[in-house]
Design an enzyme around this catalytic site. Structure first.
Site, PDB file in Angstrom:
ATOM      1  N   ASP A  13       0.768  -1.356  -0.027  1.00 56.96           N
ATOM      2  CA  ASP A  13      -0.094   0.024  -0.004  1.00 56.96           C
ATOM      3  C   ASP A  13       0.832   1.228   0.176  1.00 56.96           C
ATOM      4  O   ASP A  13       0.364   2.248   0.543  1.00 56.96           O
ATOM      5  CB  ASP A  13      -0.924   0.002   1.096  1.00 56.96           C
ATOM      6  CG  ASP A  13      -2.000  -1.116   1.289  1.00 56.96           C
ATOM      7  OD1 ASP A  13      -2.187  -1.691  -0.054  1.00 56.96           O
ATOM      8  OD2 ASP A  13      -2.251  -1.496   2.292  1.00 56.96           O
ATOM      9  N   GLY A  17      -0.035   1.529  -7.250  1.00 55.62           N
ATOM     10  CA  GLY A  17      -1.092   1.982  -8.426  1.00 55.62           C
ATOM     11  C   GLY A  17      -0.992   3.459  -8.983  1.00 55.62           C
ATOM     12  O   GLY A  17      -0.715   3.544 -10.076  1.00 55.62           O
ATOM     13  N   LYS A  18      -0.700   4.476  -7.925  1.00 58.08           N
ATOM     14  CA  LYS A  18      -0.752   5.893  -8.409  1.00 58.08           C
ATOM     15  C   LYS A  18       0.283   5.977  -9.429  1.00 58.08           C
ATOM     16  O   LYS A  18       0.391   6.675 -10.503  1.00 58.08           O
ATOM     17  CB  LYS A  18      -0.698   6.783  -7.234  1.00 58.08           C
ATOM     18  CG  LYS A  18      -0.453   7.997  -7.601  1.00 58.08           C
ATOM     19  CD  LYS A  18      -0.263   9.305  -6.662  1.00 58.08           C
ATOM     20  CE  LYS A  18       0.483  10.400  -7.410  1.00 58.08           C
ATOM     21  NZ  LYS A  18       0.517  11.744  -6.333  1.00 58.08           N
ATOM     22  N   GLY A  40      -4.613  -4.093  -3.790  1.00 57.82           N
ATOM     23  CA  GLY A  40      -5.573  -3.180  -4.014  1.00 57.82           C
ATOM     24  C   GLY A  40      -4.617  -1.746  -4.418  1.00 57.82           C
ATOM     25  O   GLY A  40      -4.081  -1.271  -3.543  1.00 57.82           O
ATOM     26  N   HIS A  41      -4.902  -1.608  -5.910  1.00 57.21           N
ATOM     27  CA  HIS A  41      -4.097  -0.235  -6.264  1.00 57.21           C
ATOM     28  C   HIS A  41      -4.889   0.524  -6.786  1.00 57.21           C
ATOM     29  O   HIS A  41      -5.669   0.491  -7.716  1.00 57.21           O
ATOM     30  CB  HIS A  41      -2.931  -0.753  -7.228  1.00 57.21           C
ATOM     31  CG  HIS A  41      -2.014  -1.994  -6.866  1.00 57.21           C
ATOM     32  ND1 HIS A  41      -1.030  -2.229  -7.925  1.00 57.21           N
ATOM     33  CD2 HIS A  41      -1.730  -2.376  -5.807  1.00 57.21           C
ATOM     34  CE1 HIS A  41      -0.191  -3.241  -7.275  1.00 57.21           C
ATOM     35  NE2 HIS A  41      -0.606  -3.358  -6.050  1.00 57.21           N
ATOM     36  N   GLN A 237       1.850  -6.256  -3.182  1.00 58.89           N
ATOM     37  CA  GLN A 237       2.268  -6.142  -1.829  1.00 58.89           C
ATOM     38  C   GLN A 237       3.663  -5.301  -1.624  1.00 58.89           C
ATOM     39  O   GLN A 237       3.827  -4.347  -2.124  1.00 58.89           O
ATOM     40  CB  GLN A 237       2.634  -7.620  -1.419  1.00 58.89           C
ATOM     41  CG  GLN A 237       1.374  -8.434  -1.334  1.00 58.89           C
ATOM     42  CD  GLN A 237       0.794  -8.815  -2.606  1.00 58.89           C
ATOM     43  OE1 GLN A 237       1.309  -9.594  -3.430  1.00 58.89           O
ATOM     44  NE2 GLN A 237      -0.583  -8.452  -3.062  1.00 58.89           N
ATOM     45  N   THR A 313      -8.355  -3.118  -0.215  1.00 62.85           N
ATOM     46  CA  THR A 313      -9.024  -4.422  -0.624  1.00 62.85           C
ATOM     47  C   THR A 313     -10.053  -4.839   0.374  1.00 62.85           C
ATOM     48  O   THR A 313     -11.265  -5.214   0.073  1.00 62.85           O
ATOM     49  CB  THR A 313      -7.811  -5.438  -0.750  1.00 62.85           C
ATOM     50  OG1 THR A 313      -7.034  -4.979  -2.071  1.00 62.85           O
ATOM     51  CG2 THR A 313      -8.615  -6.679  -1.220  1.00 62.85           C
ATOM     52  N   LYS A 344       3.152  10.150   0.024  1.00 62.06           N
ATOM     53  CA  LYS A 344       2.402  10.615   1.096  1.00 62.06           C
ATOM     54  C   LYS A 344       3.146  11.605   1.987  1.00 62.06           C
ATOM     55  O   LYS A 344       2.715  11.539   3.322  1.00 62.06           O
ATOM     56  CB  LYS A 344       1.659   9.412   1.899  1.00 62.06           C
ATOM     57  CG  LYS A 344       1.030   8.709   1.005  1.00 62.06           C
ATOM     58  CD  LYS A 344      -0.006   7.441   1.649  1.00 62.06           C
ATOM     59  CE  LYS A 344      -1.507   7.693   1.943  1.00 62.06           C
ATOM     60  NZ  LYS A 344      -2.198   6.569   2.211  1.00 62.06           N
TER      61      LYS A 344
HETATM   62  P1  GDP Z   1      -0.786   0.299  -3.581  1.00 62.88           P
HETATM   63  O1  GDP Z   1      -1.350  -0.998  -3.040  1.00 62.88           O
HETATM   64  O2  GDP Z   1       0.750   0.429  -3.262  1.00 62.88           O
HETATM   65  O3  GDP Z   1      -1.104   0.841  -5.080  1.00 62.88           O
HETATM   66  O4  GDP Z   1      -1.497   1.615  -2.625  1.00 62.88           O
HETATM   67  P2  GDP Z   1      -2.868   1.633  -2.222  1.00 62.88           P
HETATM   68  O5  GDP Z   1      -3.794   2.140  -3.241  1.00 62.88           O
HETATM   69  O6  GDP Z   1      -3.439   0.669  -1.419  1.00 62.88           O
HETATM   70  O7  GDP Z   1      -2.987   2.712  -1.016  1.00 62.88           O
HETATM   71  C1  GDP Z   1      -2.251   4.116  -1.322  1.00 62.88           C
HETATM   72  C2  GDP Z   1      -3.381   5.057  -0.828  1.00 62.88           C
HETATM   73  O8  GDP Z   1      -2.678   6.114  -0.633  1.00 62.88           O
HETATM   74  C3  GDP Z   1      -4.366   5.158  -1.818  1.00 62.88           C
HETATM   75  O9  GDP Z   1      -5.733   5.407  -1.160  1.00 62.88           O
HETATM   76  C4  GDP Z   1      -3.833   6.317  -2.836  1.00 62.88           C
HETATM   77  O10 GDP Z   1      -5.088   7.157  -3.291  1.00 62.88           O
HETATM   78  C5  GDP Z   1      -3.455   7.102  -1.743  1.00 62.88           C
HETATM   79  N1  GDP Z   1      -2.060   8.123  -2.012  1.00 62.88           N
HETATM   80  C6  GDP Z   1      -1.113   7.794  -2.929  1.00 62.88           C
HETATM   81  N2  GDP Z   1      -0.142   8.698  -2.867  1.00 62.88           N
HETATM   82  C7  GDP Z   1      -0.643   9.732  -2.133  1.00 62.88           C
HETATM   83  C8  GDP Z   1       0.124  10.682  -1.512  1.00 62.88           C
HETATM   84  O11 GDP Z   1       1.112  11.310  -2.167  1.00 62.88           O
HETATM   85  N3  GDP Z   1      -0.537  11.506  -0.713  1.00 62.88           N
HETATM   86  C9  GDP Z   1      -1.915  11.099  -0.240  1.00 62.88           C
HETATM   87  N4  GDP Z   1      -2.604  11.881   0.788  1.00 62.88           N
HETATM   88  N5  GDP Z   1      -2.294   9.966  -0.478  1.00 62.88           N
HETATM   89  C10 GDP Z   1      -1.890   9.244  -1.267  1.00 62.88           C
HETATM   90  P1  IMO Z   2      -0.893  -4.086  -2.108  1.00 62.59           P
HETATM   91  O1  IMO Z   2      -0.612  -4.654  -3.625  1.00 62.59           O
HETATM   92  C1  IMO Z   2      -0.877  -4.599   1.878  1.00 62.59           C
HETATM   93  C2  IMO Z   2      -0.939  -8.426   3.594  1.00 62.59           C
HETATM   94  C3  IMO Z   2      -2.308  -9.188   4.281  1.00 62.59           C
HETATM   95  C4  IMO Z   2      -1.808 -10.107   5.229  1.00 62.59           C
HETATM   96  C5  IMO Z   2      -0.561 -10.695   4.449  1.00 62.59           C
HETATM   97  C6  IMO Z   2      -1.028 -12.150   3.871  1.00 62.59           C
HETATM   98  O2  IMO Z   2      -2.312  -3.166  -2.383  1.00 62.59           O
HETATM   99  O3  IMO Z   2       0.258  -3.491  -1.804  1.00 62.59           O
HETATM  100  P2  IMO Z   2      -2.454 -12.782   1.922  1.00 62.59           P
HETATM  101  O4  IMO Z   2      -3.783 -12.318   1.548  1.00 62.59           O
HETATM  102  O5  IMO Z   2      -1.678 -12.303   0.801  1.00 62.59           O
HETATM  103  O6  IMO Z   2      -2.386 -14.244   2.081  1.00 62.59           O
HETATM  104  O7  IMO Z   2      -2.173 -11.820   3.345  1.00 62.59           O
HETATM  105  O8  IMO Z   2      -0.217  -9.823   3.662  1.00 62.59           O
HETATM  106  N1  IMO Z   2      -1.279  -8.224   2.272  1.00 62.59           N
HETATM  107  C7  IMO Z   2      -1.123  -6.623   1.987  1.00 62.59           C
HETATM  108  N2  IMO Z   2      -1.019  -5.729   2.766  1.00 62.59           N
HETATM  109  N3  IMO Z   2      -1.019  -4.460   0.512  1.00 62.59           N
HETATM  110  C8  IMO Z   2      -1.178  -5.530  -0.227  1.00 62.59           C
HETATM  111  O9  IMO Z   2      -1.221  -5.394  -1.410  1.00 62.59           O
HETATM  112  C9  IMO Z   2      -1.289  -6.812   0.569  1.00 62.59           C
HETATM  113  N4  IMO Z   2      -1.555  -8.096   0.109  1.00 62.59           N
HETATM  114  C10 IMO Z   2      -1.618  -8.924   1.214  1.00 62.59           C
HETATM  115  O10 IMO Z   2      -3.062  -8.196   5.206  1.00 62.59           O
HETATM  116  O11 IMO Z   2      -1.019  -9.281   6.437  1.00 62.59           O
HETATM  117 MG    MG Z   3      -3.063  -1.700  -1.608  1.00 65.96          MG
END
Ligand code: GDP
Ligand code: IMO
Ligand code: MG
Length: 443
Positions: A13, A17-18, A40-41, A237, A313, A344
């Site tokens: 996270d 994705g961004k 979840g991107h 991840q 997610t 961030k």
């Molecule tokens: P990913 O799994 O690595 O793609 O990241 P996620 O989408 O799960 O989580 C990142 C969250 O931070 C999302 O809600 C984005 O919209 C948000 N985000 C990304 N870059 C920034 C940033 O620079 N500032 C803030 N405030 N939010 C951001």
């Molecule tokens: P993105 O791509 C954050 C974490 C779960 C759990 C562990 C194992 O959005 O960054 P799993 O379902 O893979 O067997 O879970 O890994 N986890 C993540 N945490 N971002 C993710 O993906 C994750 N995918 C799995 O919360 O601790």
């Molecule tokens: Mg994510």
């Protein structure tokens, strides 16, 4: 070099994705190499916010080929839902989306097994996303998984039922109850606990999947390399969730790192170019497991609130803490990171003081900046260094020279410690809230 990789250096996270969406126009191909719907991107642009789970984050760009690689575990039911969710964007999937025949399939009983196995672990549960990731990779390694290419074979159903029967005996052994244990899987609730209904939808999703480009993606990617096309591999991840080097056993079930891109796409190491390591200006983690710089106080709450730290997610609140240098150094070393991208930064706007975990104090009193073998059992105390915050909004800043002095100092301190340039700073979720630094020749 033809293949660049973008991957998370923390516990997921980070904002992959961004940034994939932001840099995608420089590439011809964007490819996912591991993970599955546990990812979840989030992408935000033109007032639209979209969360992708299995589809690569280059999908919103018209001329980019998106590939779901062989290292991915694909859930056909979730895939169908994702495609439906994208229908309003007029994407030409037949031109822009390709799926490896060697990607493994997540079947509904994988998800039940995920629930049953987590339940059996009790207190020691991983905090899995319950998407069936672990059980699907288990079947892959046990050499009994079903692959996307198998759905084209007339004996697919036969092979499917054989695997289901194997899963059912494990579920029985684990005392899994369809009625009482299914609460954890929200999107299964609509089936009223009837397995036959899930299965019927699963087979419809398989027919739907057949209408997409199912390919030998390793040939496609290597042909693209031979034709001097530029490829971006999109990690899912984060490095600290890697099956080999993460905080085992509190990890995911795939190699989330640079090496994973080689096996998850069929790329020879010599074709790897830049490795973009992406990290938050602080740290978060979802699920169980060690988190040395975790904040269980008001500062942690502030990070969660300002950063909207709730899983993309699962919606679960993310655990928050200060930036962790020993963990970042480890991830940079293992991945061969060439460029750091800091995400961030704006979430720290309101802090008078920002802390940085520079070392770990171990139970024997020693001070280290390396990860101990038993990071789960070892009682780690983070050694924190304090630096002044900038205490102002970063809204509207697009020029790196205009960033507040304290933020520039924070970045320069991290660069000096990590020995890799920070070439991009993200100051908001939208595509446009992205700043390239002057030290960067290209990102
Ligand atoms: P990913 O799994 O690595 O793609 O990241 P996620 O989408 O799960 O989580 C990142 C969250 O931070 C999302 O809600 C984005 O919209 C948000 N985000 C990304 N870059 C920034 C940033 O620079 N500032 C803030 N405030 N939010 C951001
Ligand atoms: P993105 O791509 C954050 C974490 C779960 C759990 C562990 C194992 O959005 O960054 P799993 O379902 O893979 O067997 O879970 O890994 N986890 C993540 N945490 N971002 C993710 O993906 C994750 N995918 C799995 O919360 O601790
Ligand atoms: Mg994510």
């Amino acid at each position: 070099m033809a293949v660049d990789i973008l991957l998370g250096l923390q516990w997921g996270d980070e904002g992959k994705g961004k940034i994939v969406d932001f840099i995608a126009p420089k590439y011809h191909v964007v490819a996912r190499f591991q993970g599955g719907p546990n990812a979840g991107h989030t992408l935000e642009f033109d007032g639209i916010k979209h969360v992708l789970h299995q589809i690569p984050s280059g999908i919103f760009h018209e001329n980019i080929t998106n590939i779901i690689g062989n290292g991915v575990v694909l859930d056909p039911l979730i895939f169908r839902k994702e495609i439906d969710g994208l229908s309003k964007f007029n994407i030409n999937f037949s031109k822009n989306l390709f799926i490896s025949k060697k990607a493994q399939i997540i079947i509904p009983t994988h998800r039940l097994l995920d629930v049953a196995m987590e339940k059996a672990k009790g207190e020691g549960k991983i905090g899995s996303t319950l998407k069936g990731i672990g059980p699907a990779y288990q079947d892959k390694v046990a050499r009994q998984g079903l692959r996307v290419g198998d759905i084209l074979n007339p004996n697919f159903k036969e092979r499917y039922y054989k695997l289901v029967s194997n899963h059912k005996s494990i579920l029985e052994f684990l005392n899994f109850s369809f009625d009482s244990d299914l609460g954890g899987i929200k999107d299964f609730e609509k089936y009223n606990f009837e397995f036959a209904a899930i299965e019927s939808d699963f087979f419809k999703a398989i027919e739907f999947l057949k209408t997409f480009n199912l390919v030998d993606s390793e040939y496609m990617i290597n042909d693209a390399i031979a034709n001097k096309k530029l490829i971006l591999a999109e990690g899912a991840q984060g490095s600290l969730l890697d099956i080999d080097f993460g905080s085992y056993p509190f990890v995911t079930s795939s190699n989330t790192m640079t090496a994973g891109a080689c096996t998850g796409l069929g790329i020879a190491p010599r074709n790897i170019g830049k490795v973009f390591g992406i990290f938050k200006a602080y740290c978060t983690r979802v699920g169980s497991g060690p988190f040395p710089s975790e904040l269980l106080d008001a500062d942690g709450e502030t990070l969660r609130k300002q950063g909207n730290e709730f899983g993309s997610t699962t919606g679960r609140p993310r655990r928050c803490g200060w930036i962790d240098l020993p963990a970042l150094k480890y991830a940079i070393m293992l991945n061969g990171v060439t460029n750091l991208l800091m995400m961030k930064a704006d979430v720290l706007n309101e802090f008078d003081e920002i802390k940085i975990c520079t070392h770990y104090k171990l139970s024997n009193g020693s001070l280290v900046d390396r990860l101990p073998y038993d990071i789960v059992e070892e009682k780690i105390e983070p050694l924190l260094k304090s630096v002044p915050g900038w205490n102002c909004s970063l809204a509207g800043i697009s020029d790196a020279t205009k960033l507040p002095t304290q933020l520039k100092s924070y970045i320069e301190y991290l660069e000096a410690e990590l020995q890799v340039p920070i070439t991009l700073v993200s100051v908001g979720p939208d595509r446009v809230e992205t700043i390239l630094r002057e030290t960067a020749i290209t990102i």
